[in-house]
Design a protein around this motif. Structure first.
Motif, PDB file in Angstrom:
ATOM      1  N   SER A  29       0.840  -1.193   0.000  1.00 48.60           N
ATOM      2  CA  SER A  29       0.000   0.000   0.000  1.00 48.60           C
ATOM      3  C   SER A  29       0.873   1.240   0.000  1.00 48.60           C
ATOM      4  O   SER A  29       1.770   1.378   0.838  1.00 48.60           O
ATOM      5  N   LEU A  30       0.603   2.131  -0.949  1.00 49.43           N
ATOM      6  CA  LEU A  30       1.297   3.415  -0.965  1.00 49.43           C
ATOM      7  C   LEU A  30       0.633   4.400  -0.014  1.00 49.43           C
ATOM      8  O   LEU A  30       1.238   5.373   0.414  1.00 49.43           O
ATOM      9  N   ASN A  31      -0.613   4.129   0.322  1.00 49.86           N
ATOM     10  CA  ASN A  31      -1.395   5.031   1.166  1.00 49.86           C
ATOM     11  C   ASN A  31      -2.064   4.228   2.285  1.00 49.86           C
ATOM     12  O   ASN A  31      -3.272   4.005   2.261  1.00 49.86           O
ATOM     13  N   PRO A  32      -1.301   3.772   3.274  1.00 48.68           N
ATOM     14  CA  PRO A  32      -1.901   2.960   4.350  1.00 48.68           C
ATOM     15  C   PRO A  32      -2.939   3.718   5.164  1.00 48.68           C
ATOM     16  O   PRO A  32      -3.887   3.110   5.670  1.00 48.68           O
ATOM     17  N   ASP A  33      -2.784   5.046   5.283  1.00 47.28           N
ATOM     18  CA  ASP A  33      -3.791   5.827   6.026  1.00 47.28           C
ATOM     19  C   ASP A  33      -5.151   5.737   5.341  1.00 47.28           C
ATOM     20  O   ASP A  33      -6.186   5.524   5.991  1.00 47.28           O
ATOM     21  N   GLY A  34      -5.155   5.913   4.023  1.00 47.71           N
ATOM     22  CA  GLY A  34      -6.413   5.837   3.284  1.00 47.71           C
ATOM     23  C   GLY A  34      -7.014   4.446   3.331  1.00 47.71           C
ATOM     24  O   GLY A  34      -8.240   4.287   3.405  1.00 47.71           O
ATOM     25  N   TYR A  35      -6.162   3.438   3.290  1.00 48.13           N
ATOM     26  CA  TYR A  35      -6.667   2.063   3.360  1.00 48.13           C
ATOM     27  C   TYR A  35      -7.397   1.814   4.675  1.00 48.13           C
ATOM     28  O   TYR A  35      -8.461   1.171   4.700  1.00 48.13           O
ATOM     29  N   GLU A  36      -6.838   2.314   5.774  1.00 48.57           N
ATOM     30  CA  GLU A  36      -7.481   2.109   7.073  1.00 48.57           C
ATOM     31  C   GLU A  36      -8.852   2.761   7.112  1.00 48.57           C
ATOM     32  O   GLU A  36      -9.800   2.212   7.657  1.00 48.57           O
ATOM     33  N   LEU A  37      -8.972   3.955   6.517  1.00 53.58           N
ATOM     34  CA  LEU A  37     -10.280   4.626   6.482  1.00 53.58           C
ATOM     35  C   LEU A  37     -11.287   3.806   5.690  1.00 53.58           C
ATOM     36  O   LEU A  37     -12.445   3.637   6.100  1.00 53.58           O
ATOM     37  N   ALA A  38     -10.864   3.290   4.526  1.00 49.24           N
ATOM     38  CA  ALA A  38     -11.774   2.499   3.705  1.00 49.24           C
ATOM     39  C   ALA A  38     -12.128   1.178   4.375  1.00 49.24           C
ATOM     40  O   ALA A  38     -13.269   0.713   4.291  1.00 49.24           O
ATOM     41  N   SER A  43     -17.259  -2.265   2.555  1.00 47.89           N
ATOM     42  CA  SER A  43     -17.777  -2.185   1.198  1.00 47.89           C
ATOM     43  C   SER A  43     -19.143  -1.508   1.136  1.00 47.89           C
ATOM     44  O   SER A  43     -19.444  -0.764   0.209  1.00 47.89           O
ATOM     45  N   GLU A  44     -19.989  -1.746   2.138  1.00 49.62           N
ATOM     46  CA  GLU A  44     -21.359  -1.225   2.066  1.00 49.62           C
ATOM     47  C   GLU A  44     -21.417   0.274   2.318  1.00 49.62           C
ATOM     48  O   GLU A  44     -22.202   0.985   1.684  1.00 49.62           O
ATOM     49  N   TRP A  53      -7.431   9.849  -0.343  1.00 48.95           N
ATOM     50  CA  TRP A  53      -6.432  10.785   0.133  1.00 48.95           C
ATOM     51  C   TRP A  53      -5.747  10.263   1.398  1.00 48.95           C
ATOM     52  O   TRP A  53      -6.296   9.425   2.117  1.00 48.95           O
ATOM     53  N   THR A  54      -4.571  10.796   1.678  1.00 49.57           N
ATOM     54  CA  THR A  54      -3.866  10.426   2.897  1.00 49.57           C
ATOM     55  C   THR A  54      -4.518  11.121   4.084  1.00 49.57           C
ATOM     56  O   THR A  54      -5.405  11.968   3.931  1.00 49.57           O
ATOM     57  N   GLU A  55      -4.035  10.810   5.278  1.00 48.48           N
ATOM     58  CA  GLU A  55      -4.568  11.442   6.487  1.00 48.48           C
ATOM     59  C   GLU A  55      -4.342  12.953   6.467  1.00 48.48           C
ATOM     60  O   GLU A  55      -5.147  13.720   6.996  1.00 48.48           O
ATOM     61  N   LYS A 264     -14.471  -0.216  -5.275  1.00 48.71           N
ATOM     62  CA  LYS A 264     -13.182   0.242  -4.784  1.00 48.71           C
ATOM     63  C   LYS A 264     -12.726  -0.551  -3.561  1.00 48.71           C
ATOM     64  O   LYS A 264     -11.524  -0.742  -3.356  1.00 48.71           O
ATOM     65  N   PHE A 265     -13.647  -1.022  -2.755  1.00 46.27           N
ATOM     66  CA  PHE A 265     -13.300  -1.817  -1.579  1.00 46.27           C
ATOM     67  C   PHE A 265     -14.269  -2.994  -1.509  1.00 46.27           C
ATOM     68  O   PHE A 265     -15.249  -2.980  -0.776  1.00 46.27           O
TER      69      PHE A 265
END
Length: 408
Positions: A29-38, A43-44, A53-55, A264-265
Protein backbone atom coordinates in the motif's frame (compact mmCIF):
# COMPACT_ATOMS: atom_id res chain seq x y z
CA UNK A 1 2.74 -12.46 -3.27
CA UNK A 2 1.37 -15.61 -1.62
CA UNK A 3 0.44 -17.01 -5.03
CA UNK A 4 3.96 -16.47 -6.41
CA UNK A 5 5.60 -18.08 -3.38
CA UNK A 6 3.26 -21.10 -3.32
CA UNK A 7 3.43 -21.74 -7.07
CA UNK A 8 7.21 -21.37 -7.02
CA UNK A 9 7.51 -23.94 -4.25
CA UNK A 10 5.08 -26.25 -6.08
CA UNK A 11 7.30 -26.13 -9.16
CA UNK A 12 5.03 -24.13 -11.49
CA UNK A 13 7.41 -23.59 -14.48
CA UNK A 14 5.84 -20.30 -15.52
CA UNK A 15 6.08 -18.78 -12.05
CA UNK A 16 9.56 -20.23 -11.48
CA UNK A 17 10.78 -18.61 -14.71
CA UNK A 18 9.17 -15.28 -13.79
CA UNK A 19 10.58 -15.20 -10.25
CA UNK A 20 14.04 -16.44 -11.27
CA UNK A 21 14.54 -14.05 -14.19
CA UNK A 22 12.76 -10.96 -12.86
CA UNK A 23 13.48 -8.65 -9.96
CA UNK A 24 9.96 -8.07 -8.62
CA UNK A 25 9.19 -5.28 -6.15
CA UNK A 26 5.80 -5.29 -4.41
CA UNK A 27 4.42 -2.42 -2.32
CA UNK A 28 1.27 -3.57 -0.44
CA UNK A 29 0.00 0.00 0.00
CA UNK A 30 1.30 3.41 -0.97
CA UNK A 31 -1.39 5.03 1.17
CA UNK A 32 -1.90 2.96 4.35
CA UNK A 33 -3.79 5.83 6.03
CA UNK A 34 -6.41 5.84 3.28
CA UNK A 35 -6.67 2.06 3.36
CA UNK A 36 -7.48 2.11 7.07
CA UNK A 37 -10.28 4.63 6.48
CA UNK A 38 -11.77 2.50 3.70
CA UNK A 39 -11.43 -0.70 5.73
CA UNK A 40 -13.29 0.78 8.69
CA UNK A 41 -16.20 1.85 6.51
CA UNK A 42 -16.26 -1.41 4.57
CA UNK A 43 -17.78 -2.19 1.20
CA UNK A 44 -21.36 -1.23 2.07
CA UNK A 45 -20.72 2.20 3.64
CA UNK A 46 -17.70 3.25 1.60
CA UNK A 47 -17.66 5.33 -1.57
CA UNK A 48 -15.23 5.98 -4.42
CA UNK A 49 -13.51 8.90 -2.70
CA UNK A 50 -13.15 7.28 0.72
CA UNK A 51 -9.53 6.36 1.29
CA UNK A 52 -8.33 8.14 -1.83
CA UNK A 53 -6.43 10.78 0.13
CA UNK A 54 -3.87 10.43 2.90
CA UNK A 55 -4.57 11.44 6.49
CA UNK A 56 -2.97 14.83 5.71
CA UNK A 57 -5.24 15.28 2.69
CA UNK A 58 -2.82 14.52 -0.17
CA UNK A 59 -3.75 12.81 -3.41
CA UNK A 60 -0.46 10.98 -3.82
CA UNK A 61 -1.03 10.13 -7.47
CA UNK A 62 -1.05 13.85 -8.37
CA UNK A 63 1.65 14.96 -5.94
CA UNK A 64 4.66 14.54 -8.23
CA UNK A 65 6.54 17.22 -10.21
CA UNK A 66 4.78 18.17 -13.43
CA UNK A 67 7.66 17.37 -15.80
CA UNK A 68 5.40 17.06 -18.86
CA UNK A 69 4.57 20.76 -18.85
CA UNK A 70 8.26 21.60 -18.45
CA UNK A 71 9.10 19.40 -21.44
CA UNK A 72 6.41 20.96 -23.64
CA UNK A 73 7.49 24.47 -22.70
CA UNK A 74 11.05 23.58 -23.73
CA UNK A 75 9.75 22.15 -27.02
CA UNK A 76 7.97 25.43 -27.71
CA UNK A 77 11.34 27.19 -27.34
CA UNK A 78 13.06 24.55 -29.51
CA UNK A 79 15.37 23.52 -26.68
CA UNK A 80 14.74 19.76 -26.96
CA UNK A 81 16.91 17.71 -27.05
CA UNK A 82 20.05 19.86 -27.32
CA UNK A 83 19.55 22.01 -24.21
CA UNK A 84 16.62 20.25 -22.52
CA UNK A 85 16.51 16.42 -22.36
CA UNK A 86 13.64 14.29 -23.63
CA UNK A 87 14.33 11.77 -20.85
CA UNK A 88 15.54 11.73 -17.24
CA UNK A 89 14.30 15.28 -16.77
CA UNK A 90 15.71 16.48 -13.44
CA UNK A 91 13.43 17.26 -10.50
CA UNK A 92 13.14 21.04 -9.97
CA UNK A 93 15.44 22.12 -7.13
CA UNK A 94 12.72 23.93 -5.19
CA UNK A 95 10.68 20.71 -5.14
CA UNK A 96 13.36 18.95 -3.10
CA UNK A 97 13.50 21.49 -0.26
CA UNK A 98 12.13 20.49 3.14
CA UNK A 99 9.10 22.80 3.00
CA UNK A 100 8.51 22.49 -0.74
CA UNK A 101 5.08 23.04 -2.25
CA UNK A 102 3.79 22.06 -5.67
CA UNK A 103 2.05 24.99 -7.32
CA UNK A 104 -0.10 24.34 -10.34
CA UNK A 105 -1.99 27.01 -12.19
CA UNK A 106 -5.43 26.21 -13.54
CA UNK A 107 -6.89 26.72 -16.93
CA UNK A 108 -9.44 25.01 -19.12
CA UNK A 109 -9.21 23.80 -22.67
CA UNK A 110 -12.09 21.68 -23.85
CA UNK A 111 -12.92 20.75 -20.26
CA UNK A 112 -9.42 19.58 -19.36
CA UNK A 113 -7.71 21.07 -16.33
CA UNK A 114 -4.18 22.06 -17.22
CA UNK A 115 -1.21 21.98 -14.80
CA UNK A 116 1.68 24.46 -14.80
CA UNK A 117 4.57 25.55 -12.64
CA UNK A 118 3.26 28.86 -11.44
CA UNK A 119 4.78 31.84 -9.65
CA UNK A 120 1.89 34.26 -9.85
CA UNK A 121 -1.83 33.91 -8.97
CA UNK A 122 -4.03 32.06 -9.54
CA UNK A 123 -2.04 29.14 -8.11
CA UNK A 124 -2.99 26.16 -6.02
CA UNK A 125 -0.07 25.37 -3.67
CA UNK A 126 0.21 21.79 -2.47
CA UNK A 127 2.67 20.38 0.03
CA UNK A 128 4.89 17.50 -1.04
CA UNK A 129 3.82 14.42 0.93
CA UNK A 130 6.36 12.30 2.76
CA UNK A 131 5.08 9.27 0.84
CA UNK A 132 5.79 11.06 -2.45
CA UNK A 133 9.36 11.81 -1.40
CA UNK A 134 9.85 8.17 -0.41
CA UNK A 135 8.58 6.89 -3.76
CA UNK A 136 10.79 9.29 -5.73
CA UNK A 137 13.85 8.20 -3.75
CA UNK A 138 12.88 4.57 -4.36
CA UNK A 139 12.60 5.20 -8.12
CA UNK A 140 16.01 6.89 -8.23
CA UNK A 141 17.63 4.03 -6.30
CA UNK A 142 16.33 1.14 -8.44
CA UNK A 143 16.56 0.86 -12.26
CA UNK A 144 12.91 -0.08 -12.75
CA UNK A 145 11.77 -1.03 -16.26
CA UNK A 146 8.02 -1.67 -15.98
CA UNK A 147 5.58 -0.63 -13.26
CA UNK A 148 1.90 -0.67 -12.41
CA UNK A 149 -0.05 1.03 -9.65
CA UNK A 150 -3.18 -0.93 -8.75
CA UNK A 151 -6.31 1.07 -7.98
CA UNK A 152 -10.05 0.53 -7.73
CA UNK A 153 -13.37 2.15 -8.55
CA UNK A 154 -13.08 1.46 -12.29
CA UNK A 155 -12.21 -1.42 -14.59
CA UNK A 156 -9.63 -0.31 -17.14
CA UNK A 157 -5.93 0.30 -17.78
CA UNK A 158 -4.72 3.90 -18.10
CA UNK A 159 -1.40 4.90 -19.66
CA UNK A 160 0.53 8.22 -20.09
CA UNK A 161 0.38 11.01 -20.75
CA UNK A 162 -2.05 11.87 -17.94
CA UNK A 163 -1.43 15.57 -18.48
CA UNK A 164 -3.45 17.26 -21.22
CA UNK A 165 -1.49 19.65 -23.42
CA UNK A 166 -3.12 22.94 -24.44
CA UNK A 167 -3.86 23.22 -28.14
CA UNK A 168 -1.68 26.34 -28.43
CA UNK A 169 1.37 24.40 -27.22
CA UNK A 170 0.98 21.46 -29.55
CA UNK A 171 3.66 21.66 -32.27
CA UNK A 172 2.43 21.95 -35.83
CA UNK A 173 2.31 18.57 -37.53
CA UNK A 174 0.62 16.91 -40.45
CA UNK A 175 -2.87 15.77 -39.43
CA UNK A 176 -3.22 12.03 -38.93
CA UNK A 177 -6.50 10.16 -39.37
CA UNK A 178 -7.97 8.83 -36.11
CA UNK A 179 -7.63 5.08 -35.68
CA UNK A 180 -10.40 2.71 -34.75
CA UNK A 181 -9.74 3.04 -31.04
CA UNK A 182 -9.15 6.69 -30.26
CA UNK A 183 -10.99 9.87 -31.17
CA UNK A 184 -9.03 12.61 -32.87
CA UNK A 185 -8.53 14.90 -29.89
CA UNK A 186 -6.01 17.77 -30.23
CA UNK A 187 -5.55 17.90 -26.45
CA UNK A 188 -4.12 14.39 -26.33
CA UNK A 189 -0.33 14.51 -26.46
CA UNK A 190 0.92 11.00 -27.12
CA UNK A 191 4.19 9.85 -25.60
CA UNK A 192 6.97 8.80 -28.00
CA UNK A 193 6.31 5.27 -26.65
CA UNK A 194 2.57 5.44 -27.35
CA UNK A 195 2.47 2.18 -29.31
CA UNK A 196 4.41 0.38 -26.59
CA UNK A 197 2.14 1.70 -23.85
CA UNK A 198 -0.90 0.50 -25.81
CA UNK A 199 0.67 -2.95 -26.18
CA UNK A 200 1.31 -3.13 -22.43
CA UNK A 201 -2.20 -1.94 -21.59
CA UNK A 202 -3.82 -4.41 -24.01
CA UNK A 203 -1.70 -7.26 -22.62
CA UNK A 204 -3.42 -6.72 -19.27
CA UNK A 205 -6.94 -5.88 -20.43
CA UNK A 206 -7.20 -8.72 -22.96
CA UNK A 207 -6.19 -11.33 -20.34
CA UNK A 208 -8.71 -10.00 -17.79
CA UNK A 209 -11.90 -12.06 -17.53
CA UNK A 210 -14.34 -9.14 -17.80
CA UNK A 211 -12.42 -5.93 -18.65
CA UNK A 212 -13.13 -6.05 -22.39
CA UNK A 213 -16.78 -7.14 -22.29
CA UNK A 214 -18.56 -5.09 -24.96
CA UNK A 215 -21.87 -4.92 -23.09
CA UNK A 216 -20.35 -3.77 -19.80
CA UNK A 217 -20.06 0.01 -20.20
CA UNK A 218 -18.26 2.16 -17.65
CA UNK A 219 -18.52 1.60 -13.94
CA UNK A 220 -19.82 5.11 -13.21
CA UNK A 221 -20.00 6.96 -16.53
CA UNK A 222 -19.84 6.10 -20.21
CA UNK A 223 -17.20 3.64 -21.37
CA UNK A 224 -14.19 5.74 -22.42
CA UNK A 225 -12.30 2.69 -23.69
CA UNK A 226 -14.56 1.69 -26.62
CA UNK A 227 -14.88 -1.76 -25.03
CA UNK A 228 -11.10 -2.26 -25.21
CA UNK A 229 -10.47 -1.71 -21.51
CA UNK A 230 -7.61 0.74 -22.15
CA UNK A 231 -7.46 4.53 -22.36
CA UNK A 232 -4.90 7.31 -22.34
CA UNK A 233 -5.06 9.09 -19.00
CA UNK A 234 -5.46 12.58 -20.47
CA UNK A 235 -8.52 11.46 -22.42
CA UNK A 236 -10.24 9.90 -19.43
CA UNK A 237 -9.08 11.85 -16.37
CA UNK A 238 -6.61 14.65 -17.26
CA UNK A 239 -4.35 15.70 -14.39
CA UNK A 240 -0.90 17.17 -13.97
CA UNK A 241 1.89 15.82 -11.77
CA UNK A 242 0.87 12.16 -11.95
CA UNK A 243 3.12 9.33 -10.90
CA UNK A 244 2.89 7.75 -14.37
CA UNK A 245 4.08 10.89 -16.18
CA UNK A 246 6.83 11.45 -13.62
CA UNK A 247 8.08 7.87 -13.90
CA UNK A 248 8.21 8.07 -17.70
CA UNK A 249 10.00 11.42 -17.91
CA UNK A 250 12.37 11.05 -14.93
CA UNK A 251 13.34 7.34 -15.03
CA UNK A 252 13.59 4.41 -17.46
CA UNK A 253 10.33 2.94 -16.14
CA UNK A 254 7.10 2.62 -18.14
CA UNK A 255 4.33 2.98 -15.54
CA UNK A 256 0.61 2.34 -16.03
CA UNK A 257 -2.46 2.57 -13.79
CA UNK A 258 -4.55 -0.57 -13.49
CA UNK A 259 -8.07 -0.20 -12.12
CA UNK A 260 -8.98 -3.67 -10.94
CA UNK A 261 -12.76 -3.41 -10.61
CA UNK A 262 -15.78 -1.19 -10.13
CA UNK A 263 -15.96 -1.76 -6.39
CA UNK A 264 -13.18 0.24 -4.78
CA UNK A 265 -13.30 -1.82 -1.58
CA UNK A 266 -14.96 -5.18 -2.38
CA UNK A 267 -16.53 -7.35 0.28
CA UNK A 268 -14.46 -10.23 1.64
CA UNK A 269 -16.75 -12.77 -0.02
CA UNK A 270 -16.01 -11.19 -3.41
CA UNK A 271 -12.23 -11.20 -3.17
CA UNK A 272 -11.73 -14.68 -4.61
CA UNK A 273 -13.61 -13.79 -7.80
CA UNK A 274 -11.75 -10.49 -8.10
CA UNK A 275 -8.50 -12.43 -7.83
CA UNK A 276 -9.57 -14.86 -10.55
CA UNK A 277 -10.54 -11.92 -12.77
CA UNK A 278 -7.08 -10.39 -12.49
CA UNK A 279 -4.69 -13.32 -11.92
CA UNK A 280 -3.82 -14.10 -15.54
CA UNK A 281 -3.61 -10.39 -16.37
CA UNK A 282 -1.09 -9.75 -13.60
CA UNK A 283 1.15 -12.62 -14.74
CA UNK A 284 0.93 -11.61 -18.40
CA UNK A 285 1.72 -7.99 -17.59
CA UNK A 286 4.79 -8.87 -15.53
CA UNK A 287 6.08 -11.07 -18.35
CA UNK A 288 6.09 -8.09 -20.73
CA UNK A 289 9.19 -6.74 -18.98
CA UNK A 290 11.10 -9.37 -20.99
CA UNK A 291 9.96 -7.96 -24.33
CA UNK A 292 12.34 -5.70 -26.27
CA UNK A 293 16.12 -5.45 -26.04
CA UNK A 294 18.63 -5.65 -23.22
CA UNK A 295 22.38 -5.68 -22.91
CA UNK A 296 25.62 -4.27 -21.55
CA UNK A 297 27.54 -1.15 -22.51
CA UNK A 298 31.26 -1.51 -21.80
CA UNK A 299 34.57 0.03 -22.82
CA UNK A 300 37.24 -1.86 -24.78
CA UNK A 301 38.66 -3.27 -21.55
CA UNK A 302 35.28 -4.76 -20.61
CA UNK A 303 34.56 -2.24 -17.85
CA UNK A 304 30.86 -1.27 -17.58
CA UNK A 305 29.85 2.27 -18.50
CA UNK A 306 27.16 3.70 -16.22
CA UNK A 307 24.74 6.42 -17.37
CA UNK A 308 25.38 5.71 -21.04
CA UNK A 309 22.47 6.80 -23.23
CA UNK A 310 20.55 4.29 -25.35
CA UNK A 311 18.82 5.85 -28.36
CA UNK A 312 16.26 3.88 -30.40
CA UNK A 313 15.74 5.24 -33.88
CA UNK A 314 12.25 6.65 -34.46
CA UNK A 315 11.45 6.97 -30.72
CA UNK A 316 12.29 10.36 -29.26
CA UNK A 317 12.69 9.10 -25.72
CA UNK A 318 16.00 7.69 -24.54
CA UNK A 319 17.02 5.59 -21.54
CA UNK A 320 20.24 5.27 -19.54
CA UNK A 321 22.33 2.34 -18.39
CA UNK A 322 22.37 1.35 -14.72
CA UNK A 323 25.42 1.38 -12.46
CA UNK A 324 26.59 -1.96 -13.88
CA UNK A 325 26.39 -0.74 -17.49
CA UNK A 326 23.29 -2.87 -18.11
CA UNK A 327 20.08 -1.64 -19.70
CA UNK A 328 16.61 -2.91 -20.60
CA UNK A 329 14.38 -1.29 -23.23
CA UNK A 330 10.80 -2.51 -23.77
CA UNK A 331 9.94 -2.45 -27.49
CA UNK A 332 7.25 -3.84 -29.73
CA UNK A 333 8.23 -6.51 -32.28
CA UNK A 334 10.24 -5.07 -35.15
CA UNK A 335 13.71 -4.08 -36.32
CA UNK A 336 15.37 -1.08 -34.66
CA UNK A 337 18.52 0.94 -35.22
CA UNK A 338 19.98 1.44 -31.74
CA UNK A 339 22.77 3.81 -30.72
CA UNK A 340 24.77 3.81 -27.49
CA UNK A 341 26.74 6.88 -26.45
CA UNK A 342 28.54 8.14 -23.38
CA UNK A 343 30.65 11.13 -22.37
CA UNK A 344 34.27 10.59 -23.41
CA UNK A 345 33.49 7.72 -25.81
CA UNK A 346 32.76 7.32 -29.50
CA UNK A 347 29.14 6.28 -30.13
CA UNK A 348 28.27 2.83 -31.47
CA UNK A 349 25.30 1.88 -33.65
CA UNK A 350 23.82 -1.52 -34.49
CA UNK A 351 20.55 -3.05 -35.68
CA UNK A 352 18.56 -5.04 -33.11
CA UNK A 353 15.50 -7.20 -33.84
CA UNK A 354 12.61 -7.80 -31.45
CA UNK A 355 10.44 -10.87 -31.93
CA UNK A 356 6.90 -11.75 -30.86
CA UNK A 357 7.97 -14.45 -28.41
CA UNK A 358 8.71 -13.38 -24.83
CA UNK A 359 12.43 -12.95 -24.33
CA UNK A 360 14.42 -9.75 -24.80
CA UNK A 361 17.02 -9.67 -27.58
CA UNK A 362 20.61 -9.30 -26.36
CA UNK A 363 22.14 -6.15 -27.83
CA UNK A 364 25.55 -5.29 -26.32
CA UNK A 365 27.76 -2.31 -27.11
CA UNK A 366 31.52 -1.76 -26.79
CA UNK A 367 32.54 1.91 -26.87
CA UNK A 368 36.03 3.15 -27.67
CA UNK A 369 37.62 6.11 -25.96
CA UNK A 370 37.26 9.45 -27.67
CA UNK A 371 39.94 12.14 -28.01
CA UNK A 372 37.41 14.91 -27.64
CA UNK A 373 37.95 15.22 -23.89
CA UNK A 374 41.67 15.89 -24.39
CA UNK A 375 40.95 18.21 -27.31
CA UNK A 376 38.57 20.25 -25.15
CA UNK A 377 41.21 20.49 -22.40
CA UNK A 378 43.84 21.77 -24.87
CA UNK A 379 41.40 24.28 -26.36
CA UNK A 380 40.44 25.50 -22.89
CA UNK A 381 44.12 26.09 -22.11
CA UNK A 382 44.26 28.11 -25.31
CA UNK A 383 41.27 30.23 -24.26
CA UNK A 384 39.02 28.28 -26.65
CA UNK A 385 40.71 30.07 -29.53
CA UNK A 386 41.78 28.25 -32.71
CA UNK A 387 45.16 26.55 -32.24
CA UNK A 388 47.67 27.67 -34.81
CA UNK A 389 49.26 24.87 -36.79
CA UNK A 390 53.06 24.60 -36.36
CA UNK A 391 54.81 24.23 -39.72
CA UNK A 392 58.02 22.10 -39.58
CA UNK A 393 61.12 24.12 -40.47
CA UNK A 394 59.58 27.47 -39.61
CA UNK A 395 60.92 29.14 -36.46
CA UNK A 396 58.44 29.45 -33.63
CA UNK A 397 57.50 32.83 -32.29
CA UNK A 398 58.04 33.50 -28.55
CA UNK A 399 54.26 33.35 -27.97
CA UNK A 400 53.97 29.97 -29.74
CA UNK A 401 56.89 28.65 -27.72
CA UNK A 402 55.20 29.81 -24.48
CA UNK A 403 51.89 28.16 -25.38
CA UNK A 404 53.65 24.91 -26.26
CA UNK A 405 55.34 24.88 -22.84
CA UNK A 406 51.99 25.46 -21.12
CA UNK A 407 50.40 22.55 -22.96
CA UNK A 408 53.27 20.27 -22.07
Amino acid sequence: MQFLCKEYQDGNPRVRSLVTETRIHLVPSLNPDGYELAREAGSELGNWALGHWTEEGYDLFENFPDLASALWAAEERRLVPHKFPNHHIPIPEHYLTEDATVSHGTGHSGGAVMGRWCLTPPCLPRQVAVETRAVMAWMDKNPFVLGANLQGGEKLVSYPFDTARPVSETPAAAPRPPDDYEDDNPELQETPDHAIFRWLAISYASAHLTMTETFRGGCHTQDMTNAMGIVQGAKWHPRAGSMNDFSYLHTNCLELSIYLGCDKFPHESELQQEWENNKESLLTFMEQVHRGIKGLVTDQQGEPIANATIVVGGIKHNIKTASGGDYWRILNPGEYRVLARAEGYNPSVKTCSVFYDIGATQCNFVLSRSNWKRIREIMAMNGNRPIRRIVPGRPMTPRERMRLRMRL
